[in-house]
Design a protein around this motif. Structure first.
Motif, PDB file in Angstrom:
ATOM      1  N   LYS A 200       0.851  -1.208   0.000  1.00  0.00           N
ATOM      2  CA  LYS A 200       0.000   0.000   0.000  1.00  0.00           C
ATOM      3  C   LYS A 200       0.881   1.251   0.000  1.00  0.00           C
ATOM      4  O   LYS A 200       0.663   2.186  -0.771  1.00  0.00           O
TER       5      LYS A 200
ATOM      6  N   ASP B  33       4.315  20.087   8.227  1.00  0.00           N
ATOM      7  CA  ASP B  33       5.269  21.206   8.272  1.00  0.00           C
ATOM      8  C   ASP B  33       6.591  20.883   7.563  1.00  0.00           C
ATOM      9  O   ASP B  33       7.196  21.742   6.918  1.00  0.00           O
ATOM     10  N   ILE B  34       7.021  19.643   7.635  1.00  0.00           N
ATOM     11  CA  ILE B  34       8.301  19.271   6.994  1.00  0.00           C
ATOM     12  C   ILE B  34       8.145  19.313   5.471  1.00  0.00           C
ATOM     13  O   ILE B  34       9.047  19.757   4.745  1.00  0.00           O
TER      14      ILE B  34
ATOM     15  N   SER C 106      10.992  12.167   7.491  1.00  0.00           N
ATOM     16  CA  SER C 106       9.588  11.856   7.202  1.00  0.00           C
ATOM     17  C   SER C 106       9.482  11.098   5.884  1.00  0.00           C
ATOM     18  O   SER C 106      10.015  11.544   4.855  1.00  0.00           O
ATOM     19  N   VAL C 107       8.750   9.972   5.893  1.00  0.00           N
ATOM     20  CA  VAL C 107       8.573   9.172   4.669  1.00  0.00           C
ATOM     21  C   VAL C 107       7.844   9.983   3.615  1.00  0.00           C
ATOM     22  O   VAL C 107       8.326  10.165   2.493  1.00  0.00           O
ATOM     23  N   GLY C 108       6.704  10.521   3.974  1.00  0.00           N
ATOM     24  CA  GLY C 108       5.892  11.254   2.996  1.00  0.00           C
ATOM     25  C   GLY C 108       6.579  12.505   2.492  1.00  0.00           C
ATOM     26  O   GLY C 108       6.536  12.811   1.294  1.00  0.00           O
TER      27      GLY C 108
ATOM     28  N   ASP D 151       4.286   0.583  11.997  1.00  0.00           N
ATOM     29  CA  ASP D 151       3.098  -0.067  11.416  1.00  0.00           C
ATOM     30  C   ASP D 151       2.952  -1.510  11.853  1.00  0.00           C
ATOM     31  O   ASP D 151       1.952  -2.155  11.536  1.00  0.00           O
TER      32      ASP D 151
ATOM     33  N   ILE E 231       7.125   7.023  17.051  1.00  0.00           N
ATOM     34  CA  ILE E 231       6.808   7.688  15.780  1.00  0.00           C
ATOM     35  C   ILE E 231       5.511   8.475  15.855  1.00  0.00           C
ATOM     36  O   ILE E 231       5.469   9.647  15.455  1.00  0.00           O
TER      37      ILE E 231
ATOM     38  N   ARG F  45      -3.974  -0.412  11.485  1.00  0.00           N
ATOM     39  CA  ARG F  45      -3.113  -1.447  12.057  1.00  0.00           C
ATOM     40  C   ARG F  45      -3.646  -1.904  13.419  1.00  0.00           C
ATOM     41  O   ARG F  45      -3.483  -3.066  13.789  1.00  0.00           O
TER      42      ARG F  45
HETATM   43  C1  EPZ Z   1       4.095   6.918   6.139  1.00  0.00           C
HETATM   44  O1  EPZ Z   1       3.278   7.924   6.716  1.00  0.00           O
HETATM   45  C2  EPZ Z   1       3.204   5.687   6.032  1.00  0.00           C
HETATM   46  N1  EPZ Z   1       2.085   5.981   5.140  1.00  0.00           N
HETATM   47  C3  EPZ Z   1       2.696   5.310   7.419  1.00  0.00           C
HETATM   48  O2  EPZ Z   1       1.909   4.132   7.292  1.00  0.00           O
HETATM   49  C4  EPZ Z   1       3.901   5.002   8.305  1.00  0.00           C
HETATM   50  O3  EPZ Z   1       3.456   4.707   9.607  1.00  0.00           O
HETATM   51  C5  EPZ Z   1       4.823   6.233   8.345  1.00  0.00           C
HETATM   52  O4  EPZ Z   1       5.198   6.593   7.001  1.00  0.00           O
HETATM   53  C6  EPZ Z   1       6.091   5.971   9.146  1.00  0.00           C
HETATM   54  O5  EPZ Z   1       6.756   4.885   8.609  1.00  0.00           O
HETATM   55  C7  EPZ Z   1       2.285   5.952   3.809  1.00  0.00           C
HETATM   56  O6  EPZ Z   1       3.378   5.722   3.334  1.00  0.00           O
HETATM   57  C8  EPZ Z   1       1.086   6.211   2.949  1.00  0.00           C
HETATM   58  P1  EPZ Z   1       6.013  10.293   8.380  1.00  0.00           P
HETATM   59  P2  EPZ Z   1       3.821   9.458   6.767  1.00  0.00           P
HETATM   60  O7  EPZ Z   1       5.886  11.561   7.609  1.00  0.00           O
HETATM   61  O8  EPZ Z   1       4.590   9.763   5.549  1.00  0.00           O
HETATM   62  C9  EPZ Z   1       5.745  13.452  11.867  1.00  0.00           C
HETATM   63  C10 EPZ Z   1       0.071   2.726   7.657  1.00  0.00           C
HETATM   64  O9  EPZ Z   1      -0.442   2.221   8.668  1.00  0.00           O
HETATM   65  N2  EPZ Z   1       5.712  14.462  10.791  1.00  0.00           N
HETATM   66  O10 EPZ Z   1       7.274   9.491   8.274  1.00  0.00           O
HETATM   67  O11 EPZ Z   1       2.691  10.326   7.134  1.00  0.00           O
HETATM   68  C11 EPZ Z   1       4.465  12.636  11.895  1.00  0.00           C
HETATM   69  O12 EPZ Z   1       3.449  13.305  12.619  1.00  0.00           O
HETATM   70  C12 EPZ Z   1       0.516   4.167   7.684  1.00  0.00           C
HETATM   71  O13 EPZ Z   1       0.269   2.132   6.571  1.00  0.00           O
HETATM   72  C13 EPZ Z   1       5.782  15.800  11.125  1.00  0.00           C
HETATM   73  O14 EPZ Z   1       5.859  16.155  12.294  1.00  0.00           O
HETATM   74  O15 EPZ Z   1       4.807   9.338   8.025  1.00  0.00           O
HETATM   75  C14 EPZ Z   1       4.901  11.368  12.568  1.00  0.00           C
HETATM   76  O16 EPZ Z   1       4.914  11.591  13.973  1.00  0.00           O
HETATM   77  C15 EPZ Z   1       0.298   4.819   9.044  1.00  0.00           C
HETATM   78  N3  EPZ Z   1       5.744  16.724  10.130  1.00  0.00           N
HETATM   79  C16 EPZ Z   1       6.342  11.195  12.074  1.00  0.00           C
HETATM   80  O17 EPZ Z   1       6.757  12.479  11.599  1.00  0.00           O
HETATM   81  C17 EPZ Z   1       5.638  16.371   8.801  1.00  0.00           C
HETATM   82  O18 EPZ Z   1       5.635  17.269   7.924  1.00  0.00           O
HETATM   83  C18 EPZ Z   1       6.483  10.178  10.945  1.00  0.00           C
HETATM   84  O19 EPZ Z   1       5.666  10.615   9.902  1.00  0.00           O
HETATM   85  C19 EPZ Z   1       5.567  14.999   8.483  1.00  0.00           C
HETATM   86  C20 EPZ Z   1       5.607  14.061   9.489  1.00  0.00           C
END
Ligand code: EPZ
Length: 426
Positions: free
Chosen positions: A23, A125-126, A162-164, A311, A333, A377
């Motif tokens: 996914k 924000d990132i 951050s992944v996204g 996850d 996380i 999850r």
């Molecule tokens: C991706 O989410 C995954 N989703 C998540 O999977 C996964 O848990 C997460 O990465 C961590 O591995 C997809 O890939 C679609 P992050 P993402 O940005 O990109 C904080 C699942 O169950 N953050 O790495 O949103 C955030 O709040 C889902 O399949 C900021 O503060 O994760 C979190 O605490 C859930 N500011 C941490 O970083 C930002 O601009 C990790 O978030 C971005 C993130």
């Protein structure tokens, strides 16, 4: 529609199962079809709620899509919109990826601030800081975020891996003639899959899988001469694999999983082995079984890849609830990812949480009960609990799980699990 899972517990899961496409790879790859007009055949794409939501967004932007078995074909040549419809944003927060791909395509992007969800505030924000560092003009209020411009290139550093944000900024960095270096990137395998997709489509991106990624600006001229019928196979879903393996271990069964490379789930396999699981690995097959009652893995802390994946934390909590001994799980996380705790306690688990920590004291067995899925999850964790418990378990709000796992009940049935989905009798 309000469906529930109905589970008869206590059956050891045995057999073999082929892991589906991820996914968390399918979503950024589908967004990346926007970067350049072309026809893309994306194979091993999971048929799940989040993918269908992304498909609706692509169609709203002007793309055409159709399915052939597990392949979604996206024709993005007709994309002529750069604003993601508000009602579709609410469907799925991962549409935030479209900021980067729309900037790469049209130099403009308007999205609506993605909501938080049950596991945390999920700020972006990132993402926004990265876009501004790349030279884009970003205007945002409580609801809308609009950005435009071209990428001036240079070096940017993410405040957190951050992944996204890593995925979004790789695509945004294509929008210009400058070359970009992104530091402190996330290193998840799904990012390397996005890089593979972009490179197959003719873009120059290097370094994914490490914390430093290089993106060569693609300029504007090539925006509409994309590939015709480019084939791409999505990375396998390491989180689906971990979920099924936990089900096998929790029911003291034995199963072989095909289409999964051990090297992308080392930390999870190591944790399972610390609990007493036996694991045999081949090139892209993993066999796993539990010789008896599992024992506590000790302390487990969720971390960015290659650490223990957040996850898989809910599924691990379920396994530890019947493992011998005391386990501490620290969720580093997301700020509220213990939503499944109370439902597990209702099934007989002994769990205390305090801030980021959950202390789980293993009990002999869980009892079937009526519980409720509250997020993707966490819902999967309750399904594992139902498979392991004595008696019948009903899990309401199955839609939370169906948005991220394709036919989970069918897969578990194929391993002997007694589980079905039915409309909730109101
Ligand atoms: C991706 O989410 C995954 N989703 C998540 O999977 C996964 O848990 C997460 O990465 C961590 O591995 C997809 O890939 C679609 P992050 P993402 O940005 O990109 C904080 C699942 O169950 N953050 O790495 O949103 C955030 O709040 C889902 O399949 C900021 O503060 O994760 C979190 O605490 C859930 N500011 C941490 O970083 C930002 O601009 C990790 O978030 C971005 C993130």
């Amino acid at each position: 529609m309000l469906e529930s899972y109905y589970i008869e517990g206590g059956v050891p899961l045995r057999g073999e199962y082929r892991i589906k496409g991820a996914k968390n790879s399918a979503l950024p790859v589908m967004a990346a079809t926007v970067c350049r007009g072309g026809v893309y055949e994306i194979y091993d794409c999971p048929r799940i709620g989040d993918v269908f939501a992304m498909e609706e967004i692509l169609k709203a932007l002007g793309a055409k899509t159709r399915w052939e078995k597990d392949c979604i074909i996206v024709d993005s040549r007709g994309i002529n919109e750069f604003a993601v419809p508000e009602n579709l944003m609410a469907e799925m927060r991962s549409s935030v990826f479209l900021m980067g791909s729309l900037l790469a395509r049209s130099g403009e992007a308007i999205i609506y601030r993605p909501g938080g969800c049950n596991i945390g505030k999920r700020p972006i924000d990132i993402h926004i800081d990265g876009l501004e560092q790349l030279g884009f003009e970003v205007e945002s209020d409580d609801e809308r975020i609009s950005c435009k411009g071209t990428c001036r290139g240079g070096k940017i550093t993410l405040a957190y891996p951050s992944v996204g944000a890593t995925e979004n900024l790789i695509m945004a960095a294509l929008a210009g003639n400058g070359d970009t270096i992104i530091e402190n990137c996330a290193t998840e395998p799904e990012i390397a899959d996005l890089q593979g997709f972009l490179r197959t489509g003719g873009f120059q991106v290097f370094g994914a899988g490490t914390d430093t990624i290089f993106v060569k600006g693609a300029g504007r001229e090539s925006r509409n001469q994309g590939p015709e019928n480019m084939m791409y196979f999505i990375l396998e879903d390491r989180i689906e694999a971990a979920t099924y393996m936990a089900a096998v271990l929790g029911t003291r069964g034995r199963a072989a999983f095909r289409n999964i490379r051990p090297e992308i789930m080392r930390e999870v396999l190591g944790c399972f082995e610390r609990m007493g699981a036996r694991v045999r690995t081949f090139e892209n097959t993993i066999e796993i079984w539990s010789p008896g009652r599992l024992k506590s893995p000790g302390i487990v802390v969720t971390q960015p890849y290659p650490g223990f994946p957040t996850d898989c934390q809910p599924q691990l909590m379920t396994l530890c609830s019947v493992a011998k001994g005391l386990t501490t799980v620290r969720e580093e996380i997301f700020e509220s990812r213990f939503t499944h705790k109370n439902d597990l306690i209702k099934m007989g688990a002994d769990i205390e949480t305090c801030g980021k920590n959950a202390i789980i004291k293993g009990v002999e067995t869980l009892q079937g009960s009526e519980v409720c899925a509250r997020d993707l999850r966490g819902g999967a964790a309750l399904i594992l609990a139902g498979l392991m418990a004595e008696g019948t378990t009903v899990i309401n709000d199955a839609f939370h799980v169906q948005r991220g796992y394709e036919d989970l009940e069918k897969g578990l049935n194929s391993l002997g699990g007694i589980i079905e989905t039915k409309r909730k009798k109101t």
